[in-house]
Design a protein around this motif. Sequence first.
Motif, mmCIF file in Angstrom:
data_model
loop_
_atom_site.group_PDB
_atom_site.id
_atom_site.type_symbol
_atom_site.label_atom_id
_atom_site.label_comp_id
_atom_site.label_asym_id
_atom_site.label_seq_id
_atom_site.Cartn_x
_atom_site.Cartn_y
_atom_site.Cartn_z
ATOM 1 N N ALA A 10 0.824 -1.217 0.000
ATOM 2 C CA ALA A 10 0.000 0.000 0.000
ATOM 3 C C ALA A 10 0.858 1.268 0.000
ATOM 4 N N ILE A 11 1.880 1.334 0.824
ATOM 5 C CA ILE A 11 2.715 2.537 0.888
ATOM 6 C C ILE A 11 3.589 2.651 -0.352
ATOM 7 N N GLU A 26 4.551 11.624 10.895
ATOM 8 C CA GLU A 26 4.754 13.067 10.752
ATOM 9 C C GLU A 26 3.998 13.653 9.567
ATOM 10 N N GLY A 27 4.010 12.966 8.442
ATOM 11 C CA GLY A 27 3.395 13.511 7.233
ATOM 12 C C GLY A 27 1.880 13.419 7.187
ATOM 13 N N LEU A 28 1.327 12.413 7.853
ATOM 14 C CA LEU A 28 -0.131 12.234 7.851
ATOM 15 C C LEU A 28 -0.760 12.567 9.197
ATOM 16 N N ASP A 29 0.074 12.876 10.185
ATOM 17 C CA ASP A 29 -0.414 13.039 11.557
ATOM 18 C C ASP A 29 -1.176 11.779 11.959
ATOM 19 N N ALA A 73 14.359 0.119 -0.361
ATOM 20 C CA ALA A 73 13.594 1.362 -0.462
ATOM 21 C C ALA A 73 12.718 1.493 0.778
ATOM 22 N N ILE A 74 12.532 2.730 1.222
ATOM 23 C CA ILE A 74 11.700 2.983 2.396
ATOM 24 C C ILE A 74 11.051 4.354 2.250
ATOM 25 N N VAL A 75 9.822 4.471 2.717
ATOM 26 C CA VAL A 75 9.105 5.732 2.579
ATOM 27 C C VAL A 75 9.746 6.799 3.464
ATOM 28 N N LYS A 76 9.868 7.983 2.898
ATOM 29 C CA LYS A 76 10.393 9.139 3.624
ATOM 30 C C LYS A 76 9.467 10.322 3.383
ATOM 31 N N TRP A 77 9.694 11.362 4.166
ATOM 32 C CA TRP A 77 8.873 12.563 4.075
ATOM 33 C C TRP A 77 9.787 13.765 3.948
ATOM 34 N N ARG A 78 9.561 14.567 2.920
ATOM 35 C CA ARG A 78 10.425 15.696 2.560
ATOM 36 C C ARG A 78 10.674 16.660 3.734
ATOM 37 N N ASP A 79 9.667 16.933 4.557
ATOM 38 C CA ASP A 79 9.830 17.927 5.620
ATOM 39 C C ASP A 79 10.738 17.465 6.759
ATOM 40 N N ASN A 80 11.011 16.168 6.844
ATOM 41 C CA ASN A 80 11.948 15.644 7.825
ATOM 42 C C ASN A 80 12.566 14.365 7.272
ATOM 43 N N PRO A 81 13.559 14.497 6.382
ATOM 44 C CA PRO A 81 14.143 13.320 5.730
ATOM 45 C C PRO A 81 14.891 12.387 6.688
ATOM 46 N N GLN A 82 15.070 12.813 7.932
ATOM 47 C CA GLN A 82 15.751 11.948 8.902
ATOM 48 C C GLN A 82 14.845 10.826 9.392
ATOM 49 N N VAL A 83 13.534 11.010 9.254
ATOM 50 C CA VAL A 83 12.609 9.956 9.681
ATOM 51 C C VAL A 83 12.198 9.131 8.482
ATOM 52 N N GLU A 84 11.835 7.894 8.743
ATOM 53 C CA GLU A 84 11.458 6.997 7.663
ATOM 54 C C GLU A 84 10.414 6.005 8.158
ATOM 55 N N SER A 85 9.845 5.294 7.226
ATOM 56 C CA SER A 85 8.874 4.260 7.505
ATOM 57 C C SER A 85 7.680 4.822 8.273
ATOM 58 N N TYR A 86 7.268 4.154 9.336
ATOM 59 C CA TYR A 86 6.077 4.584 10.063
ATOM 60 C C TYR A 86 6.259 5.946 10.738
ATOM 61 N N TRP A 127 0.101 12.485 -2.681
ATOM 62 C CA TRP A 127 1.083 12.014 -1.700
ATOM 63 C C TRP A 127 2.453 12.629 -2.003
ATOM 64 N N LYS A 128 2.791 12.679 -3.287
ATOM 65 C CA LYS A 128 4.057 13.327 -3.664
ATOM 66 C C LYS A 128 4.031 14.804 -3.292
ATOM 67 N N ALA A 129 2.910 15.475 -3.575
ATOM 68 C CA ALA A 129 2.785 16.899 -3.243
ATOM 69 C C ALA A 129 2.878 17.125 -1.736
ATOM 70 N N ALA A 130 2.433 16.144 -0.949
ATOM 71 C CA ALA A 130 2.518 16.245 0.516
ATOM 72 C C ALA A 130 3.935 15.964 1.018
ATOM 73 N N GLY A 131 4.820 15.526 0.117
ATOM 74 C CA GLY A 131 6.222 15.349 0.481
ATOM 75 C C GLY A 131 6.686 13.924 0.660
ATOM 76 N N PHE A 132 5.854 12.945 0.354
ATOM 77 C CA PHE A 132 6.276 11.557 0.510
ATOM 78 C C PHE A 132 7.048 11.100 -0.713
ATOM 79 N N TYR A 133 8.079 10.300 -0.467
ATOM 80 C CA TYR A 133 8.873 9.746 -1.555
ATOM 81 C C TYR A 133 9.545 8.467 -1.082
#
Length: 163
Positions: free
Chosen positions: A52-53, A108-111, A90-103, A62-68
């Motif tokens: 799913a992710i 952070e990105g979806l609250d 590969a692992i999901v990351k979020w542009r606003d805090n690239p130090q965090v990954e996965s869940y 999702w890309k516009a929200a910063g997920f990659y």
Amino acid sequence: MRTDLLLELADFLEKLDPNRFDIRTWRRPSKDSVGFVSDKQLLTDCNTVACAIGWAVTLPNWKAAGFYMGTLDITNEHLSSPLSRPYTMAIVKWRDNPQVESYEAINEGLDLPIGMAEALFDHNNYADEEFTDAQTVAERIREFCSTPSEELIDLVVSYTDTE
């Protein structure tokens, strides 16, 4: 909670060819590794699959929200078997805090609290585990999005694998 993004994913999963979904799939980020699937290839090659992710990060909102899809190096200290070799996945990351990954990135990105993300996306939290289909995941996403916030913790607990 970003229900708009979650519901977009549910809509997508409901229309997805069942042969293109595998809840256990971890994409490889390098063309030189077995299991490599780029976003473009995932979208255009009818033989590729994702969880799913893995699919979510290909969706425009999702890309516009910063997920990659970023990378995670699995090193010797992560491996439990002496016969295993280090690799990159590969692992999901979020542009606003690239130090965090996965869940954590999903959190952070979806609250969306980590336990809730695990209940939605981790195959261990589905009765049929590796045989969970995209439709089942979409139904659970819709259930979470329609549940009043004060009842969400009970819903999460009902789906969480406690073994």
